[in-house]
Each structure stands twice: as structure tokens, then as C-alpha cells.
Design an enzyme around this catalytic site. Structure first.
Site, PDB file in Angstrom:
ATOM      1  N   ASP A 280     -25.416 -14.517  47.244  1.00 52.47           N
ATOM      2  CA  ASP A 280     -25.082 -13.834  46.298  1.00 52.47           C
ATOM      3  C   ASP A 280     -25.249 -12.444  46.272  1.00 52.47           C
ATOM      4  OD1 ASP A 280     -25.544 -14.937  42.691  1.00 52.47           O
ATOM      5  OD2 ASP A 280     -24.234 -13.478  43.632  1.00 52.47           O
TER       6      ASP A 280
HETATM    7  C1  GLC Z   1     -22.831 -12.217  40.761  1.00 53.18           C
HETATM    8  C2  GLC Z   1     -23.039 -13.753  40.365  1.00 53.18           C
HETATM    9  C3  GLC Z   1     -22.332 -14.509  41.241  1.00 53.18           C
HETATM   10  C4  GLC Z   1     -20.905 -14.229  41.312  1.00 53.18           C
HETATM   11  C5  GLC Z   1     -21.181 -12.847  42.122  1.00 53.18           C
HETATM   12  C6  GLC Z   1     -19.880 -12.003  42.215  1.00 53.18           C
HETATM   13  O1  GLC Z   1     -24.160 -11.217  40.370  1.00 53.18           O
HETATM   14  O2  GLC Z   1     -24.495 -14.079  40.281  1.00 53.18           O
HETATM   15  O3  GLC Z   1     -22.136 -15.849  40.306  1.00 53.18           O
HETATM   16  O4  GLC Z   1     -19.959 -15.179  41.883  1.00 53.18           O
HETATM   17  O5  GLC Z   1     -21.966 -11.905  41.723  1.00 53.18           O
HETATM   18  O6  GLC Z   1     -19.334 -11.496  41.206  1.00 53.18           O
END
Ligand code: GLC
Length: 754
Positions: A280
Site C-alpha cells: 500500500d
Molecule cells: C490508499 C489506500 C489504498 C489505495 C492506495 C492508492 O492509501 O489504502 O486502498 O488503493 O492508497 O490510492
């Protein structure tokens, strides 16, 4: 590169192509393929969404790209920009490896569908698959190759704002929704035309954050992981998802993004996942923050060794230190190569070496396809849940009534109608509740409107504030008392009042946990005043989690949960209120009476003194306000003739369940027939009820249909915490079938000793 990409089913050819490229790559280029940057382009002059500092400037990222040190970008959605950046990769780098473009297409791209928790409430897997295939078609048309979805985290604590992104509390429903979404995004396999790589997230256990506080630690027993939180991920992997995203938080003391057991043991060894894993956002760097990694280099090495292939970085990737860590022998080049191969294979399968660019001329044609908006309206109609309908207040009796007062700022808010995780949407195209009712009423019924309270209650800064339309205006000229009284007067003078209440879209979603479930601001005061006029009241709820409806559930005539209904929300609501369509949605979670009752789930065990289950608290009944699977319809359904083709089976065998369902109402309507089981005794205490089958059906008035379900090893097994293996006990099972988790029609069968 040959001119014909290998088809998906000859994995060997895909592997050979990737290996041929790998042999030519330097360590820096290999690490480059494992590095993904946020690329915000125009809004890069703002702070990073996670508060970790300034966003990287586009020229910094493009310089890294030219050095072959970028494998993927996210948040690029303009096809011209995608092609410009792809051209750098294809023409200005040594190996001309195409970029993989990823994005959060959670509930639609140009056409916005109901939020995922609402889609889950449709219990319609064909619909969900169709909806996500449209989202994939639109996203692919602008050059996106990969979607960070479905979010499959089981959520049983509605204080956690990301409940909105998932499919609720139940592993069986969650697994079915996960499969439908993966198939919608990808089709049968990675690499299909107009489809995307699907990336279920967040592995694993993120929905059980302590206190419902987003990003806080998670402590789950193996019993909970294997029986509750893992099944939707396993189902997504069996459906062939090409990617998995790690979770942010600590899981049982080990950060998920550095958790070798999760990725090596569970994901790859046990489930055979052969796609690639992405962290993430900044979650690799955050291994230092967690007090797990010594420094960024140690974080990078431990994430890679844990089985995370690609780092999603907002800025300054930790993976930058991998080439020197390789030289000093902190990890093997074989492990690095394995990760790079998985990313290269994804690019080969997507055909990016042959077709790296997006057809800009075709993008507008696809995005403009009005069939997509029709599907959005249907999705909203089928997801909405009728919670309460006293004296059959709904559908509205427009033959007798001539005036409707629409109350509440959410009724007239395009931004809230599409809900969170929507960064850019077509305002003109978005139909609010007020728009929809006005259009439907025409000159038959007078529609009046008053907000009654301010548009937005700013709970706290939202991570999406940097995108247009997300910072609600403060309405400095809004006179609270005058507007409040004006709305109440409007209701008093109308035949019926439709009041739209709920959470502002930036109060729910990521980084949006709440310590209460109350209607925000003065909404309950407004509701009480409107009900106090004596005018019949229909309450429409915009939400992504259960809210405290104790007062409303006793005093409001009808309550329809419309979630955040998407681009065509207003049309769907009007069709439901005017009776063109009957609501058919069912709750994907148990609705607690208040925040003090959390967690409240239907699949609890009998435990001690079950006869007092409803009175565990001294101050309030400890039962749900609305049960899991609840949803009323404009008709009635009767279940009968529940029977099994066998009264006894051996472990490993299956049996068939049959039941008749009759529409006893006066009109066509949908029903979701749900099958629940309970194991009476065995090596573990098992839940009093567990969903193990469902079917959504449409029946005309008076129609009877016989439904069939299968109960076999997949439905009857559970992971036994004592023996640590999947178990089917010799026991007696109860079986219920009905319209929600309190179904009464039941039978039973034996699993004999093998
Ligand atoms: C965010 C989220 C994730 C998302 C990623 C990209 O912090 O936790 O679900 O896909 O970043 O936006």
C-alpha cells in the site's frame, strides 16, 4: 519482442519472454520495475495525502523514468498524459519496458456506481460483475491497466470508515462479491481486451483495526483469520486475480507489509498465488515508522523478503536502496529476479509490449456510452435497502398526494451522491435525489426543497481534500435558524416529506473513522422537527456503514437506505419511491442500535446462557436494530416445502436443499433467498447461524419457484483452532432458508462418522 503476445494459457511462453528481458537488466533496472510512483501532475504542488511531506515533482519522476527506475505509475487518468509518459518509457529508456498504469477504480470511473457496500447489498453477483466490467472498460479506455480493487476486507466495526469499500461482515457473501468483482475487472484471466488487472486488498485483516481506528493495529486469532478474514482473498485468488495489495497495519505484532507468513506461507504456498504483490502507499517506508525496520534499506529488504514485489511510493521509495543492499548480500538476486519476473509477466499478459499506448480518439466514445449510465441506475435500484415501511407508506401514493417536500442538503449534493473514492466526475451528468424526484414528478406532483441545515459538517480534513469539490464550502451566509424553520414549514405544508440524511461523503472512507454512529450535526433535530409536523415522512439514508437510527426506527414512517447511489442515484430513488421498481436489497451487515453495541454480528456462537442473548446489557436490548440480510420489499414472500435429498451424509459428501418461494404480494418483486446453517456440536463451538447460500430471484405476483442449493465440504468445513486444520465434524446441522438471518423455516441433517 515478438509481434504476437502469448495468450494467457501458455504460461511458459509468457515466462520465457520475461526471462529473456530479465537477463539483460541491471540491478537498478530490475528494482526500477518494482517501483511505482504516485503521479499527480497538476496537483503536485500540494502536501502528500498521507501527510508524509511534499509530493514528488513530475520532473523528478520523469528523470527516474528515463533512468529505467520506474515500472508503474498511479493516478494518471488523462489518456494524452498516459501516452506522453509511456512514450518516455518506450523511446527514452535503454530497455523500452512499458509502464503499468494503476488507479483506484473502486465503484466506477466516468460512470459512478453505488459504493461497494451498496453493491454488496444487491446480493446480485451478475450485476456486480457487469458493473465492474463497465468500470474496467471505461478505465482501460483512458489508459489504466490495473485497478486497486476489490477491497475485500471483512468489516465488523462500523466505526471504521473503510467499511464502505467492502462487502460487509460475512465471509461467504464477501467471497462471492470478491469473485464477481475480479471477474468483472479481469474477465476470465489477466490480459483480456477492455479489462484490467484486478488487485484485491488489503492483505490482510485491515478491517479489524483496533477500535475501528483506521491504520491502528490488528490482533486476530488464526481462527478468525482462516474462518472470517481470509476466505474473500482466497476466493479472489481462485478467480485468478493478477495482483494483491498489502495492508498498512501491524497484524499480530508484525506489519502486514513485512509479513512473510502472509505472503510466502498463505498467499503463495497455501493458495498458489502467482501474480505480483504491491505494497500500500508508502507502507514499505512505514516499516520504519512501525518500529519494525531499522532504516529504509532494512525496510526495503524485509518487504522484498516477505514477498512484497512492488513498492507503491508517494515519494522517495525505500526500494531505491535495494541495488546496494544486493551488493552487500542482504538478499539474494534470485528473490529479486522472482519479483521482477512477476511484474514483467503481468506486462506481457496485458500485451503492453505490443500495444503500450491508449487510443485517445476512442476514449471519449467509450466514456460517453449511455448504456453505462443505465447500468448505474439499475445498480442503484437493486442495491437500495428498505429498512422500514409502516402502513406501506411506500411506494408514494402519487394519485392522492400532490406535493412532496424534499428536505436536507444531501438531497441536492452531486458530490455526496457519487460518494467517496471518486476524484473527478461529470457534475452535469450526476442526478441527485432532488433532480430525480423533480424529473419523475413532472407536473403531476409539486416538489419543493429546503436544505434545513448546512451542506457539510467537516469532521476533519479528508485525504482527498486535494481533489476538486472535496472541500465543502462553509456557506457563510447560511442562516441556520431561518433555514431550519423554512424546511420544517415546507414539510408541514406538504402531503409527504422526503428527508435525505446521513454522512457527508468525506466523513467515511479512508482515514475517516468515527467514535460515534450518530447522524452528524443537527440532522436528528431536523428529523424530529419534520416528523413533529405530522406530515408522513420518508427518510432516505446516505451512508456507507450502519448509523444510529434508534429514534428514526420508532418514529419515521419509511426508511430507505440509498447508500451513495452514484451517477444516476436520483433516477433510481425516484423509481423506487414512485413504485416503478420494488426495493430488493438486503443488508450485508448487522445493524447495531448504537456505537456502544459494537461489534454486533449475527454469526456469533451460542456461548453461555443464550436465553439472555437479548439482555446482555443492563441499559438496552442487545439485539440488532436490523438483522443481517434484512430488507423489505413492496410485496411479500412465503417460504415452504424445505427439503433435503439426503438426511445423512459422510464428511466430504454433498446434499441438495430444495425450497419453494412464493410472491404473496400484488406486484412483481425481487427476493434474496438466504440459506443458513448451524453445527450443533463438534470439535469447536460454531456460530448459531452462518450464511452458506443465497439466490436473488424475481417473482411476479402469485408466482411460486422452487430453489435448489448444495451443501458440501466447502460449506460445512471450518478451520479448527485446536488441530489447526480444516475440519468437518460428525454432527447434526440445522438448516434455515428465508429472507434474512432470522429465517424460521428449518430442517436438519446428519454428518455421520466416516
Ligand atoms: C490508499 C489506500 C489504498 C489505495 C492506495 C492508492 O492509501 O489504502 O486502498 O488503493 O492508497 O490510492
Amino acid at each position: 519482442m515478438s509481434s504476437h503476445p502469448p495468450t494467457n494459457d501458455n504460461a511458459m511462453a509468457v515466462r520465457q519472454r520475461a526471462e529473456g528481458l530479465l537477463r539483460r537488466m541491471t540491478p537498478a533496472e530490475k528494482v526500477g520495475q518494482l517501483t511505482q510512483y504516485f503521479y499527480f501532475g497538476s496537483v503536485s504542488d500540494q502536501e502528500s495525502p498521507d501527510g508524509s511531506g511534499p509530493l514528488p515533482q513530475p520532473d523528478v519522476i520523469e528523470a527516474a523514468l528515463r533512468r529505467g527506475e520506474v515500472g508503474s505509475l498511479l493516478f494518471v487518468t488523462d489518456p494524452a498524459e498516459t501516452n506522453r509518459l509511456q512514450r518516455i518509457a518506450m523511446e527514452e529508456t535503454r530497455l523500452r519496458i512499458p509502464l503499468l498504469f494503476g488507479f483506484d477504480v473502486i465503484h466506477g470511473y466516468r460512470t459512478v456506481f453505488p459504493v461497494p457496500i451498496g453493491m454488496a447489498a444487491s446480493w446480485d453477483m451478475q450485476l456486480i460483475e457487469r458493473v465492474q466490467s463497465i468500470a474496467a472498460r471505461e478505465a482501460r479506455a483512458v489508459g489504466i491497466h490495473w485497478v486497486f480493487a476489490p477491497m475485500v476486507d471483512i468489516a465488523r466495526d462500523p466505526r471504521w470508515g473503510r467499511m464502505i469499500e467492502g462487502a460487509g461482515e460475512d465471509p461467504y457473501l464477501g467471497a462471492a462479491v470478491a469473485v464477481a468483482q475480479v471477474r468483472g475487472f479481469q474477465g476470465d484471466a489477466v490480459g483480456q481486451k477492455e479489462r484490467l488487472i484486478s488487485g484485491p486488498k488489503h492483505f490482510a485483516g485491515y478491517g479489524a483495526s483496533l477500535g475501528g481506528r483506521d491504520y491502528d493495529e490488528v490482533n486476530l486469532s488464526d481462527y478468525e483469520l482462516w474462518n472470517v478474514h481470509f476466505p474473500p482473498f482466497e476466493a479472489a485468488i481462485k478467480a485468478g486475480c493478477g495482483n494483491v495489495m498489502s495492508a498498512y497495519m501491524d497484524l499480530n505484532g508484525v506489519p502486514a507489509t513485512g509479513n512473510n507468513w502472509l505472503f510466502s506461507q498463505v498467499l503463495r504456498k497455501t493458495w498458489g498465488f502467482d501474480g505480483f504483490v504491491v505494497s500500500d502507499a508508502n507502507a514499505v517506508r512505514d516499516l520504519v515508522t512501525h518500529g519494525f525496520a531499522r532504516d529504509l534499506s532494512n525496510a526495503a529488504v524485509r518487504a522484498l523478503n516477505a514477498g512484497v514485489d512492488m513498492e507503491m511510493a508517494i515519494a522517495d521509495p525505500a526500494f531505491e536502496s535495494l541495488p546496494s543492499a544486493l551488493e552487500s548480500g542482504q538478499f539474494s538476486e534470485n528473490d529479486l529476479n522472482a519479483s521482477v519476473l512477476r511484474v514483467l509477466e503481468a506486462k506481457v499478459r496485458m500485451g503492453l509490449f505490443e500495444n503500450p499506448y491508449v487510443d485517445q480518439s476512442r476514449a471519449e466514445e467509450v466514456l460517453g456510452d449511455t448504456r453505462h449510465r443505465t447500468e448505474s441506475r439499475i445498480a442503484a435500484e437493486r442495491s437500495e435497502v428498505l429498512l422500514r415501511n409502516e402502513q406501506e407508506l411506500l411506494p408514494l401514493n402519487v394519485h392522492e398526494w400532490s406535493s412532496i417536500a424534499v428536505i436536507g442538503p444531501l438531497a441536492d449534493s452531486k458530490r455526496d451522491t457519487v460518494g467517496p473514492w471518486v476524484f473527478d466526475f461529470n457534475q452535469d451528468e450526476t442526478i441527485t435525489v432532488l433532480d430525480g424526484l423533480r424529473e419523475k414528478a413532472g407536473d403531476r406532483v409539486t416538489i419543493s426543497y429546503a436544505p434545513g441545515i448546512r451542506r457539510a459538517h467537516r469532521a476533519f480534513p479528508s485525504m482527498f481534500d486535494m481533489f476538486p469539490g472535496n472541500i465543502p464550502d462553509q456557506q457563510p451566509d447560511f442562516d441556520d435558524d431561518v433555514e431550519f424553520q423554512r424546511a420544517v414549514k415546507l414539510a408541514a405544508d406538504a402531503d409527504v416529506a422526503v428527508i435525505v440524511l446521513g454522512e457527508w461523503q468525506n466523513m467515511i472512507g479512508e482515514n475517516a473513522s468515527r467514535s460515534s454512529l450518530e447522524l452528524p450535526g443537527r440532522q436528528l433535530d431536523l428529523l424530529k422537527a419534520v416528523v413533529g409536523t405530522g406530515t408522513p415522512v420518508v427518510m432516505l439514508l446516505m451512508n456507507g456503514r450502519p448509523l444510529d437510527l434508534r429514534w428514526a426506527s420508532d418514529h419515521v414512517g419509511a426508511i430507505l437506505d440509498i447508500w451513495y447511489p452514484g451517477s444516476m442515484g436520483g433516477h433510481a430513488v425516484a423509481n423506487l419511491l414512485f413504485g416503478d421498481v420494488s426495493p430488493g436489497g438486503k443488508l450485508p451487515f448487522t445493524w447495531p442500535r448504537s456505537v456502544g453495541h459494537i461489534p454486533m454480528i449475527y454469526s456469533h456462537t451460542t456461548s453461555q446462557q443464550p436465553e439472555k442473548q437479548a439482555h446482555r446489557y443492563w441499559d438496552e436490548e442487545s439485539t440488532p436494530l436490523y438483522p443481517f440480510g434484512h430488507g423489505l420489499i413492496y410485496a411479500g414472500f412465503e417460504y415452504s416445502r424445505l427439503s433435503l435429498d439426503r438426511s445423512s451424509i459422510r464428511a466430504g459428501e454433498s446434499l441438495r436443499v430444495s425450497v419453494d418461494v412464493k410472491n404473496t404480494g400484488y406486484r412483481e418483486a425481487d427476493e434474496v433467498a438466504q440459506l443458513y446453517i448451524h453445527q450443533r456440536y463438534g470439535a469447536s463451538s460454531r456460530p448459531v447461524r452462518e450464511l452458506k447460500g443465497f439466490q436473488r430471484i424475481s417473482l411476479s405476483a402469485g408466482e411460486v419457484r422452487t430453489l435448489g442449493f448444495t451443501l458440501g465440504p466447502d460449506e460445512l468445513r471450518y478451520w479448527n483452532a485446536a488441530s489447526k486444520v480444516w475440519t468437518i465434524d460428525a454432527t447434526t446441522f440445522d438448516v434455515w432458508v428465508g429472507g434474512d438471518s432470522t429465517a424460521l423455516l428449518s430442517t436438519s441433517f446428519e454428518v455421520a462418522d466416516s
